[in-house]
Design a protein around this motif. Structure first.
Motif, mmCIF file in Angstrom:
data_model
loop_
_atom_site.group_PDB
_atom_site.id
_atom_site.type_symbol
_atom_site.label_atom_id
_atom_site.label_comp_id
_atom_site.label_asym_id
_atom_site.label_seq_id
_atom_site.Cartn_x
_atom_site.Cartn_y
_atom_site.Cartn_z
ATOM 1 N N MET A 1 1.237 7.035 -0.313
ATOM 2 C CA MET A 1 0.147 6.053 -0.341
ATOM 3 C C MET A 1 -1.172 6.796 -0.540
ATOM 4 O O MET A 1 -1.231 8.028 -0.388
ATOM 5 N N PRO A 2 -2.239 6.090 -0.896
ATOM 6 C CA PRO A 2 -3.510 6.749 -1.203
ATOM 7 C C PRO A 2 -4.063 7.555 -0.030
ATOM 8 O O PRO A 2 -3.849 7.214 1.137
ATOM 9 N N ARG A 3 -4.773 8.625 -0.364
ATOM 10 C CA ARG A 3 -5.377 9.485 0.649
ATOM 11 C C ARG A 3 -6.208 8.668 1.648
ATOM 12 O O ARG A 3 -6.149 8.904 2.856
ATOM 13 N N ALA A 4 -6.963 7.706 1.161
ATOM 14 C CA ALA A 4 -7.817 6.915 2.042
ATOM 15 C C ALA A 4 -7.003 6.174 3.094
ATOM 16 O O ALA A 4 -7.442 6.015 4.243
ATOM 17 N N GLU A 5 -5.807 5.711 2.716
ATOM 18 C CA GLU A 5 -4.964 4.986 3.664
ATOM 19 C C GLU A 5 -4.360 5.932 4.707
ATOM 20 O O GLU A 5 -4.249 5.596 5.881
ATOM 21 N N HIS A 6 -3.949 7.120 4.256
ATOM 22 C CA HIS A 6 -3.488 8.117 5.223
ATOM 23 C C HIS A 6 -4.591 8.430 6.227
ATOM 24 O O HIS A 6 -4.346 8.480 7.444
ATOM 25 N N LYS A 7 -5.792 8.648 5.725
ATOM 26 C CA LYS A 7 -6.906 8.979 6.615
ATOM 27 C C LYS A 7 -7.151 7.857 7.615
ATOM 28 O O LYS A 7 -7.358 8.111 8.806
ATOM 29 N N VAL B 1 0.817 -1.214 0.000
ATOM 30 C CA VAL B 1 0.000 0.000 0.000
ATOM 31 C C VAL B 1 0.850 1.263 0.000
ATOM 32 O O VAL B 1 0.404 2.318 -0.414
ATOM 33 N N ALA B 2 2.101 1.166 0.446
ATOM 34 C CA ALA B 2 2.972 2.339 0.580
ATOM 35 C C ALA B 2 4.210 2.180 -0.296
ATOM 36 O O ALA B 2 4.703 1.069 -0.508
ATOM 37 N N ARG B 3 4.710 3.315 -0.777
ATOM 38 C CA ARG B 3 5.925 3.327 -1.590
ATOM 39 C C ARG B 3 6.881 4.377 -1.051
ATOM 40 O O ARG B 3 6.515 5.546 -0.920
ATOM 41 N N PRO C 1 -2.627 9.545 -4.565
ATOM 42 C CA PRO C 1 -1.454 9.324 -3.707
ATOM 43 C C PRO C 1 -0.977 10.624 -3.068
ATOM 44 O O PRO C 1 -0.838 11.636 -3.737
ATOM 45 N N LEU C 2 -0.748 10.580 -1.769
ATOM 46 C CA LEU C 2 -0.228 11.723 -1.022
ATOM 47 C C LEU C 2 1.079 11.318 -0.348
ATOM 48 O O LEU C 2 1.270 10.165 0.034
ATOM 49 N N ILE C 3 1.939 12.310 -0.170
ATOM 50 C CA ILE C 3 3.251 12.056 0.447
ATOM 51 C C ILE C 3 3.162 12.272 1.953
ATOM 52 O O ILE C 3 2.631 13.281 2.425
ATOM 53 N N GLY C 4 3.688 11.331 2.695
ATOM 54 C CA GLY C 4 3.785 11.440 4.146
ATOM 55 C C GLY C 4 5.233 11.393 4.593
ATOM 56 O O GLY C 4 6.115 10.919 3.854
ATOM 57 N N ARG C 5 5.482 11.919 5.779
ATOM 58 C CA ARG C 5 6.834 11.890 6.350
ATOM 59 C C ARG C 5 6.779 11.292 7.746
ATOM 60 O O ARG C 5 5.956 11.692 8.581
ATOM 61 N N LEU C 6 7.656 10.331 7.995
ATOM 62 C CA LEU C 6 7.791 9.710 9.305
ATOM 63 C C LEU C 6 9.181 10.020 9.849
ATOM 64 O O LEU C 6 10.173 9.885 9.129
ATOM 65 N N VAL C 7 9.255 10.445 11.110
ATOM 66 C CA VAL C 7 10.542 10.738 11.740
ATOM 67 C C VAL C 7 10.581 10.035 13.097
ATOM 68 O O VAL C 7 9.644 10.151 13.892
ATOM 69 N N THR C 8 11.657 9.323 13.347
ATOM 70 C CA THR C 8 11.824 8.645 14.633
ATOM 71 C C THR C 8 12.842 9.395 15.483
ATOM 72 O O THR C 8 13.810 9.958 14.967
#
Length: 348
Positions: free
Chosen positions: A293-299, A277-279, A323-330
């Motif tokens: 990943m798709p907007r629906a999955e982000h939501k 689902v994610a790239r 598809p929308l871009i997300g950012r993850l930071v640890t």
């Protein structure tokens, strides 16, 4: 499942304990406290630079801006990437403190190339008094895309800068994350690779709010001191900066925290790669992941309690398949359970 920013993570308990300890009694201000002598000696030892000038400020914006102000003139231009923090996220503070302009170098995976840098350098200082003169190079390590310059890439870029008599500044807000990923020494990633000044970050890596400005050419030290004072960043109760940095460096705590943050990022990346689902947009090398990943999955993820930034559109409104871009930071405090919880909510 909080992966919005390493700025949002807690300060390490040892840093907070050091602040409480430093709060007892009286101490001289403005960097004259005894702890600062120990901090300066520790940073010089870590960087294998016994003559380096070392100063503390409260945040990365002031560290970058005052260092660049010390290295440049108002009629010059500073070369940085088109996604550099000093360009995108500091509200023109570098321009304010330096009086100079920024020349943006295009990137590949968040990094400038030697060809791109050379082309931008050659395009400047050709119009005599009418155009900007060439100023310093500024590199960001870790980059704003979560990638890392290899040591030979840093050496190649600083070599191009030196060909034209230009100095190099390193924005090291996530310096420790890059260092442990490369498994090299601070000296190898800085002055041995041609870097002249470093913003040595602590805030994003478990400090409450402190950055070290490390200047390998001591001839620049006095001007930096004047610019720091004039710019309003010489703290009177400086001991609270020194105490943080002392705890941060003691027994390699700064490296341990960076390794923890990078490990959780690697765990996240492996989990994302296992879901169709994610790239991922860039190969994560430190503690930042950009993914699509798709907007629906982000939501769905946000509704489930995940906290991260969606940076290319509204996750709540629009085509569910877009598809929308997300950012993850640890950060250092991110747990395996938090990562597993995030991954368990991914579809597919």
């Amino acid at each position: 499942m909080f992966f919005a920013s390493d700025n949002a993570g807690p300060a390490h308990p040892k840093v907070m304990e050091a602040l409480v300890k430093a709060n007892a009694g009286y101490a001289m201000g403005y960097g004259a406290e005894p702890i600062m002598d120990e901090v300066r000696a520790s940073i010089r030892e870590i960087f294998e630079a016994p003559d380096a000038a070392v100063y503390l400020v409260i945040n990365g914006t002031s560290a970058n801006s005052i260092l660049l102000g010390t290295m440049s003139q108002p009629w010059q231009t500073i070369f940085c990437t088109d996604c550099a923090h000093i360009h995108e996220d500091e509200c023109n503070a570098p321009e304010f403190y330096t009086g100079a302009k920024l020349t943006l170098v295009p990137t590949v995976d968040g990094k400038m190339t030697t060809d791109g840098l050379r082309a931008k350098i050659l395009a400047e200082q050709n119009r005599g008094v009418h155009g900007p003169q060439r100023g310093p190079l500024s590199l960001t390590q870790v980059t704003e895309k979560g990638t890392i310059y290899a040591l030979d890439e840093i050496r190649a870029l600083t070599s191009v800068a030196r060909e034209y008599g230009l100095k190099t500044h390193l924005d090291g807000a996530r310096f420790a994350n890059a260092l442990v990923a490369l498994d090299c020494s601070p000296a190898e990633m800085t002055w041995k690779a041609g870097v002249d000044t470093v913003s040595f970050g602590g805030t994003k890596n478990g400090a409450m709010g402190v950055e070290a400005c490390v200047i390998f050419d001591p001839d620049l030290a006095w001007e930096f001191e004047l610019r720091r004072k004039r710019g309003g960043h010489l703290l009177s109760k400086h001991r609270y900066l020194s105490a943080q940095m002392q705890a941060y460096l003691e027994d390699g705590l700064w490296l341990d925290m960076a390794r923890a943050a990078n490990a959780r990022c690697a765990q996240l990346a492996a989990g994302l790669a296992a879901h169709n689902v994610a790239r991922m947009l860039y190969q994560p090398q430190a503690n930042i992941i950009f993914f699509e990943m798709p907007r629906a999955e982000h939501k769905r993820m946000l509704d489930a309690g995940a906290v991260y930034y969606v940076i290319s559109g509204d996750p709540q409104v629009g085509d569910p398949d877009e598809p929308l871009i997300g950012r993850l930071v640890t950060d250092w405090s991110a747990s395996e359970d938090a990562v597993n919880g995030f991954l368990s909510h991914l579809r597919g």
